[in-house]
Write a protein that holds these residues in place. Structure first.
Motif, PDB file in Angstrom:
ATOM      1  N   MET A  17       0.863  -1.457  -0.246  1.00 18.75           N
ATOM      2  CA  MET A  17       0.411  -0.174   0.183  1.00 18.75           C
ATOM      3  C   MET A  17       0.842   0.934  -0.090  1.00 18.75           C
ATOM      4  O   MET A  17       0.194   2.462  -1.042  1.00 18.75           O
ATOM      5  N   TRP A  18       1.795   1.614   0.541  1.00 19.47           N
ATOM      6  CA  TRP A  18       2.782   2.403   1.100  1.00 19.47           C
ATOM      7  C   TRP A  18       3.072   2.437  -0.628  1.00 19.47           C
ATOM      8  O   TRP A  18       3.640   4.442  -0.851  1.00 19.47           O
ATOM      9  N   VAL A  19       4.062   1.836  -1.722  1.00 19.60           N
ATOM     10  CA  VAL A  19       3.648   1.684  -2.798  1.00 19.60           C
ATOM     11  C   VAL A  19       3.066   1.992  -4.388  1.00 19.60           C
ATOM     12  O   VAL A  19       3.472   3.424  -4.193  1.00 19.60           O
ATOM     13  N   VAL A  20       1.757   1.981  -3.718  1.00 18.69           N
ATOM     14  CA  VAL A  20       0.877   2.044  -3.999  1.00 18.69           C
ATOM     15  C   VAL A  20       0.878   3.551  -3.623  1.00 18.69           C
ATOM     16  O   VAL A  20       0.578   4.548  -4.628  1.00 18.69           O
ATOM     17  N   LEU A  21       0.900   4.669  -2.685  1.00 19.49           N
ATOM     18  CA  LEU A  21       0.628   5.229  -2.588  1.00 19.49           C
ATOM     19  C   LEU A  21       1.960   6.252  -3.179  1.00 19.49           C
ATOM     20  O   LEU A  21       1.026   7.321  -3.175  1.00 19.49           O
ATOM     21  N   VAL A  22       2.849   5.631  -3.090  1.00 20.63           N
ATOM     22  CA  VAL A  22       4.159   6.795  -3.408  1.00 20.63           C
ATOM     23  C   VAL A  22       4.279   7.261  -4.648  1.00 20.63           C
ATOM     24  O   VAL A  22       4.623   7.853  -5.556  1.00 20.63           O
ATOM     25  N   LEU A  34       0.363   4.020   7.815  1.00 20.85           N
ATOM     26  CA  LEU A  34       0.243   4.798   6.584  1.00 20.85           C
ATOM     27  C   LEU A  34      -1.687   5.161   6.183  1.00 20.85           C
ATOM     28  O   LEU A  34      -1.344   6.551   6.064  1.00 20.85           O
ATOM     29  N   PHE A  35      -2.486   5.961   8.058  1.00 24.19           N
ATOM     30  CA  PHE A  35      -3.714   6.324   7.409  1.00 24.19           C
ATOM     31  C   PHE A  35      -2.466   7.530   7.620  1.00 24.19           C
ATOM     32  O   PHE A  35      -2.984   8.569   6.905  1.00 24.19           O
ATOM     33  N   THR A  36      -1.318   7.603   8.309  1.00 23.33           N
ATOM     34  CA  THR A  36      -0.858   9.344   8.805  1.00 23.33           C
ATOM     35  C   THR A  36      -0.703   9.636   6.824  1.00 23.33           C
ATOM     36  O   THR A  36      -0.624  10.779   6.599  1.00 23.33           O
ATOM     37  N   GLY A  37       0.661   8.659   6.544  1.00 25.43           N
ATOM     38  CA  GLY A  37       1.069   8.977   5.224  1.00 25.43           C
ATOM     39  C   GLY A  37       0.008   9.111   3.969  1.00 25.43           C
ATOM     40  O   GLY A  37      -0.300  10.234   2.839  1.00 25.43           O
ATOM     41  N   LEU A  38      -1.618   8.758   3.624  1.00 24.53           N
ATOM     42  CA  LEU A  38      -2.246   8.653   3.368  1.00 24.53           C
ATOM     43  C   LEU A  38      -2.860  10.445   2.990  1.00 24.53           C
ATOM     44  O   LEU A  38      -3.268  10.739   2.208  1.00 24.53           O
ATOM     45  N   TRP A  39      -3.330  10.839   4.711  1.00 21.79           N
ATOM     46  CA  TRP A  39      -3.399  12.182   4.995  1.00 21.79           C
ATOM     47  C   TRP A  39      -2.710  13.140   4.882  1.00 21.79           C
ATOM     48  O   TRP A  39      -3.021  13.970   3.844  1.00 21.79           O
ATOM     49  N   ILE A  40      -1.196  12.619   4.689  1.00 17.02           N
ATOM     50  CA  ILE A  40      -0.040  14.319   3.858  1.00 17.02           C
ATOM     51  C   ILE A  40      -0.237  14.155   2.661  1.00 17.02           C
ATOM     52  O   ILE A  40      -0.112  15.277   2.195  1.00 17.02           O
ATOM     53  N   ALA A  41       0.053  12.300   2.153  1.00 18.40           N
ATOM     54  CA  ALA A  41      -0.476  13.033   0.529  1.00 18.40           C
ATOM     55  C   ALA A  41      -1.758  13.855   0.244  1.00 18.40           C
ATOM     56  O   ALA A  41      -1.164  14.300  -0.731  1.00 18.40           O
ATOM     57  N   PRO A  53      -0.451   7.046  -9.367  1.00 18.75           N
ATOM     58  CA  PRO A  53      -1.335   8.454  -9.632  1.00 18.75           C
ATOM     59  C   PRO A  53      -2.322   8.700  -8.687  1.00 18.75           C
ATOM     60  O   PRO A  53      -3.007   7.174  -7.963  1.00 18.75           O
ATOM     61  N   ARG A  54      -2.724  10.108  -7.861  1.00 19.01           N
ATOM     62  CA  ARG A  54      -3.448   9.732  -7.121  1.00 19.01           C
ATOM     63  C   ARG A  54      -4.853   9.936  -7.542  1.00 19.01           C
ATOM     64  O   ARG A  54      -5.298  11.142  -7.121  1.00 19.01           O
ATOM     65  N   ARG A  55      -5.298   8.873  -7.937  1.00 18.65           N
ATOM     66  CA  ARG A  55      -6.750   8.973  -8.689  1.00 18.65           C
ATOM     67  C   ARG A  55      -7.870   8.246  -7.622  1.00 18.65           C
ATOM     68  O   ARG A  55      -7.305   7.766  -6.528  1.00 18.65           O
ATOM     69  N   PRO A  56      -9.325   8.625  -7.846  1.00 18.48           N
ATOM     70  CA  PRO A  56     -10.145   8.066  -6.407  1.00 18.48           C
ATOM     71  C   PRO A  56     -10.339   6.411  -6.634  1.00 18.48           C
ATOM     72  O   PRO A  56      -9.773   5.386  -5.477  1.00 18.48           O
ATOM     73  N   PHE A  57      -9.367   5.170  -7.249  1.00 19.65           N
ATOM     74  CA  PHE A  57      -9.361   4.177  -7.061  1.00 19.65           C
ATOM     75  C   PHE A  57      -8.069   4.208  -5.922  1.00 19.65           C
ATOM     76  O   PHE A  57      -7.963   3.057  -5.149  1.00 19.65           O
ATOM     77  N   PRO A  58      -6.556   4.319  -6.469  1.00 15.91           N
ATOM     78  CA  PRO A  58      -5.916   3.823  -5.870  1.00 15.91           C
ATOM     79  C   PRO A  58      -5.754   4.072  -4.366  1.00 15.91           C
ATOM     80  O   PRO A  58      -5.150   4.200  -3.044  1.00 15.91           O
ATOM     81  N   LEU A  59      -6.387   5.522  -4.533  1.00 18.61           N
ATOM     82  CA  LEU A  59      -6.636   6.476  -3.666  1.00 18.61           C
ATOM     83  C   LEU A  59      -7.193   5.358  -1.642  1.00 18.61           C
ATOM     84  O   LEU A  59      -7.707   4.747  -0.776  1.00 18.61           O
ATOM     85  N   ALA A  60      -8.195   4.671  -2.434  1.00 15.37           N
ATOM     86  CA  ALA A  60      -9.663   4.083  -1.891  1.00 15.37           C
ATOM     87  C   ALA A  60      -8.687   2.907  -1.525  1.00 15.37           C
ATOM     88  O   ALA A  60      -9.102   1.818  -0.425  1.00 15.37           O
ATOM     89  N   LEU A  61      -7.935   2.441  -2.356  1.00 13.89           N
ATOM     90  CA  LEU A  61      -7.593   0.906  -2.265  1.00 13.89           C
ATOM     91  C   LEU A  61      -6.912   1.761  -1.316  1.00 13.89           C
ATOM     92  O   LEU A  61      -6.441   0.224  -0.113  1.00 13.89           O
ATOM     93  N   VAL A  62      -5.776   1.923  -0.988  1.00 18.38           N
ATOM     94  CA  VAL A  62      -4.860   1.914   0.153  1.00 18.38           C
ATOM     95  C   VAL A  62      -5.698   2.304   1.449  1.00 18.38           C
ATOM     96  O   VAL A  62      -5.246   1.693   2.638  1.00 18.38           O
TER      97      VAL A  62
END
Length: 152
Positions: free
Chosen positions: A16-21, A91-98, A24-33
Motif C-alpha cells: 500500500m505504501w508503494v501504491v501511495l508513493v 499508513l493512514f497518516t501517510g495517506l493524509w499527508i499525500a 497516480p492519485r486517482r480515486p481508485f488507488p486512494l480508495a485501495l490504500v
C-alpha cells in the motif's frame, strides 16, 4: 499464527505504501490504500486483539505501567498486534499527508521524503510534514479565523 500475521500485515502495508508513493492519485488507488490497506490492517488488529482478549491473555491494566507494556510486547501476539497497530496508523497518516500535499500543490517529488519518513519513523515524518505545510496551510485557502478546518 502470529508470525503469519506479522508477515502478511508487513507485506500488505508495504504494497500500500508503494501504491501511495508511486501510483497516480486517482480515486481508485486512494480508495485501495484506505480500504484495502488501512481498513484491512485495522481489521487484522481488531481480530488479533479480540483473540487475545477472548483467551484471557490481556489485562488492560498492563497499559498503565512500563513493566505491563513490556510484558505485552514480550509475547509474539503482543508484537504482531502492536506492530499491526503501528502499520495501520502510519499508513493512514501517510495517506493524509499525500492528500494534504496534493491539495496544497506540493509536487510528488517533494512529498516522497515526507512519506518515506512517515513509513520508517511515523511521528518524525508527520512532524516534518507539519513544519513543511505550515506556510501553505495559512495562505489563501488555508487556515482562517472564520473556523476553517484544521486540515484545510
Amino acid at each position: 499464527m502470529w508470525q503469519a500475521m506479522f508477515s502478511v500485515t508487513n507485506a500488505l502495508a508495504l504494497a500500500m505504501w508503494v501504491v501511495l508513493v508511486a501510483l497516480p492519485r486517482r480515486p481508485f488507488p486512494l480508495a485501495l490504500v484506505l480500504y484495502g490497506g488501512v481498513a484491512l490492517l485495522c481489521l487484522a488488529y481488531t481480530a488479533g486483539l479480540a483473540l487475545v482478549v477472548s483467551q484471557g491473555g490481556l489485562d488492560f491494566a498492563s497499559f498503565t505501567t512500563i513493566e505491563g507494556v513490556r510484558s505485552i510486547f514480550a509475547t509474539d501476539a503482543g508484537v504482531a498486534i502492536g506492530w499491526t497497530h503501528y502499520l495501520a496508523f502510519d499508513l493512514f497518516t501517510g495517506l493524509w499527508i499525500a492528500r494534504d500535499a496534493d491539495a496544497k500543490d506540493f509536487s510528488r517529488l517533494v512529498q516522497v521524503p515526507f512519506l518515506l519518513l512517515t513509513f520508517m519513523v511515523g511521528p518524525v515524518g508527520l512532524l516534518a510534514w507539519f513544519v513543511a505545510r505550515e506556510r501553505k496551510a495559512r495562505g489563501p485557502g488555508g487556515w482562517s479565523r472564520k473556523g476553517r478546518n484544521f486540515a484545510g
